[in-house]
Design a protein around this motif. Structure first.
Motif, PDB file in Angstrom:
ATOM      1  N   GLU A  23       0.861  -1.189   0.000  1.00 19.59           N
ATOM      2  CA  GLU A  23       0.000   0.000   0.000  1.00 19.59           C
ATOM      3  C   GLU A  23       0.887   1.225   0.000  1.00 19.59           C
ATOM      4  O   GLU A  23       1.798   1.337   0.843  1.00 19.59           O
ATOM      5  N   VAL A  28      -3.594   0.390  -3.024  1.00 22.54           N
ATOM      6  CA  VAL A  28      -3.034  -0.959  -2.935  1.00 22.54           C
ATOM      7  C   VAL A  28      -2.626  -1.436  -4.323  1.00 22.54           C
ATOM      8  O   VAL A  28      -3.366  -1.274  -5.296  1.00 22.54           O
ATOM      9  N   SER A  67       2.885  -7.774   1.808  1.00 22.36           N
ATOM     10  CA  SER A  67       2.327  -9.072   2.195  1.00 22.36           C
ATOM     11  C   SER A  67       2.577 -10.066   1.083  1.00 22.36           C
ATOM     12  O   SER A  67       2.728  -9.689  -0.086  1.00 22.36           O
ATOM     13  N   GLU A  95      -8.116  -7.133   2.798  1.00 24.88           N
ATOM     14  CA  GLU A  95      -8.215  -6.992   4.252  1.00 24.88           C
ATOM     15  C   GLU A  95      -6.882  -6.434   4.753  1.00 24.88           C
ATOM     16  O   GLU A  95      -5.983  -6.173   3.952  1.00 24.88           O
ATOM     17  N   ARG A  96      -6.736  -6.295   6.067  1.00 21.86           N
ATOM     18  CA  ARG A  96      -5.466  -5.824   6.627  1.00 21.86           C
ATOM     19  C   ARG A  96      -4.936  -6.827   7.652  1.00 21.86           C
ATOM     20  O   ARG A  96      -5.707  -7.417   8.414  1.00 21.86           O
ATOM     21  N   GLY A  99      -1.204  -4.099   9.402  1.00 20.47           N
ATOM     22  CA  GLY A  99      -1.050  -2.857   8.646  1.00 20.47           C
ATOM     23  C   GLY A  99      -0.709  -3.025   7.177  1.00 20.47           C
ATOM     24  O   GLY A  99      -0.446  -2.035   6.494  1.00 20.47           O
ATOM     25  N   VAL A 100      -0.720  -4.269   6.659  1.00 18.32           N
ATOM     26  CA  VAL A 100      -0.488  -4.451   5.221  1.00 18.32           C
ATOM     27  C   VAL A 100      -1.718  -5.079   4.570  1.00 18.32           C
ATOM     28  O   VAL A 100      -2.446  -5.842   5.221  1.00 18.32           O
ATOM     29  N   PRO A 101      -1.960  -4.768   3.287  1.00 17.86           N
ATOM     30  CA  PRO A 101      -3.131  -5.337   2.611  1.00 17.86           C
ATOM     31  C   PRO A 101      -2.930  -6.826   2.334  1.00 17.86           C
ATOM     32  O   PRO A 101      -1.847  -7.235   1.909  1.00 17.86           O
ATOM     33  N   ALA A 111       2.527 -11.199   6.557  1.00 14.20           N
ATOM     34  CA  ALA A 111       2.844  -9.764   6.605  1.00 14.20           C
ATOM     35  C   ALA A 111       4.326  -9.590   6.911  1.00 14.20           C
ATOM     36  O   ALA A 111       4.866 -10.280   7.778  1.00 14.20           O
TER      37      ALA A 111
END
Ligand code: FAD
Length: 154
Positions: A23, A28, A67, A95-96, A99-101, A111
């Motif tokens: 992101e 994203v 991710s 989703e997260r 803190g990463v998509p 992640a």
């Protein structure tokens, strides 16, 4: 050596399929990648290899974290979308995780924070320090010799 010969040989290594996602400034970006492996248990490290031609390269450097989403058998369409092989009509929802998509429905969501980047030839190897993992009990998508496959029961 002929490029095609090299690619054909590397394609004989059966792999899973991942989508790497980052992101940057609220946007994203995802990219299909099968050049992924585990590197170290202590500390927990993984590596992904990103082409110098990929938009993803600059975005990885900007984001500092990413991710890896190991795709399930039912996610071949997502692999094609994030490889630019299929026009995407619909927005892909992320989703997260830490803190990463991440992609819902993946076999595993991993992640990472980038701990090192090594330029090697026309690719950059990004070493990711794993910050969180989510696992599901789905069948994986397989890639072999340029084609998508499924695991067969013995
Ligand atoms: P683009 O080509 O611009 O983006 C890729 C596609 O993803 C575009 O169609 C874009 O619309 C879509 N997309 C991106 N973000 C979103 C979003 N948020 N919502 C919806 N759609 C979005 N290349 C490597 O460098 N390393 C590898 O390990 C690797 N492995 C591969 C494995 C397989 C099985 C395949 C099929 C390809 C692989 N590739 C790999 C090639 C790579 O996936 C493509 O070259 C890809 O198009 C490069 O993406 P890009 O970052 O340049 O961005």
């Amino acid at each position: 050596m002929d490029d095609r010969h090299f690619r054909n040989a590397m394609g004989k290594f059966a792999t899973g399929v991942t989508v790497v996602a980052v992101e940057v400034e609220g946007s994203v970006h995802g990219m299909t990648a099968n050049a992924f492996m585990s590197v170290s248990l202590s500390p927990k490290l993984v590596v992904v290899s990103i082409s110098e031609r990929a938009q993803m390269l600059e975005k990885m450097n900007q984001s500092g974290k990413f991710s890896v989403n190991i795709l399930s058998r039912s996610q071949q369409e997502l692999s094609m979308i994030f490889a630019g092989q299929q026009k995407n009509q619909q927005e892909v929802k992320f989703e997260r995780l830490s803190g990463v998509p991440v992609l819902a429905g993946a076999v595993a969501q991993i992640a990472c924070e980038i701990s090192a980047a090594h330029v090697e030839g026309d690719h950059t190897l990004f070493i990711g320090r794993v910050t969180d993992i989510h696992i599901e009990d789905f069948e994986p998508l397989i890639y072999f010799s340029g084609k998508y496959r499924a695991l067969a029961e013995e």
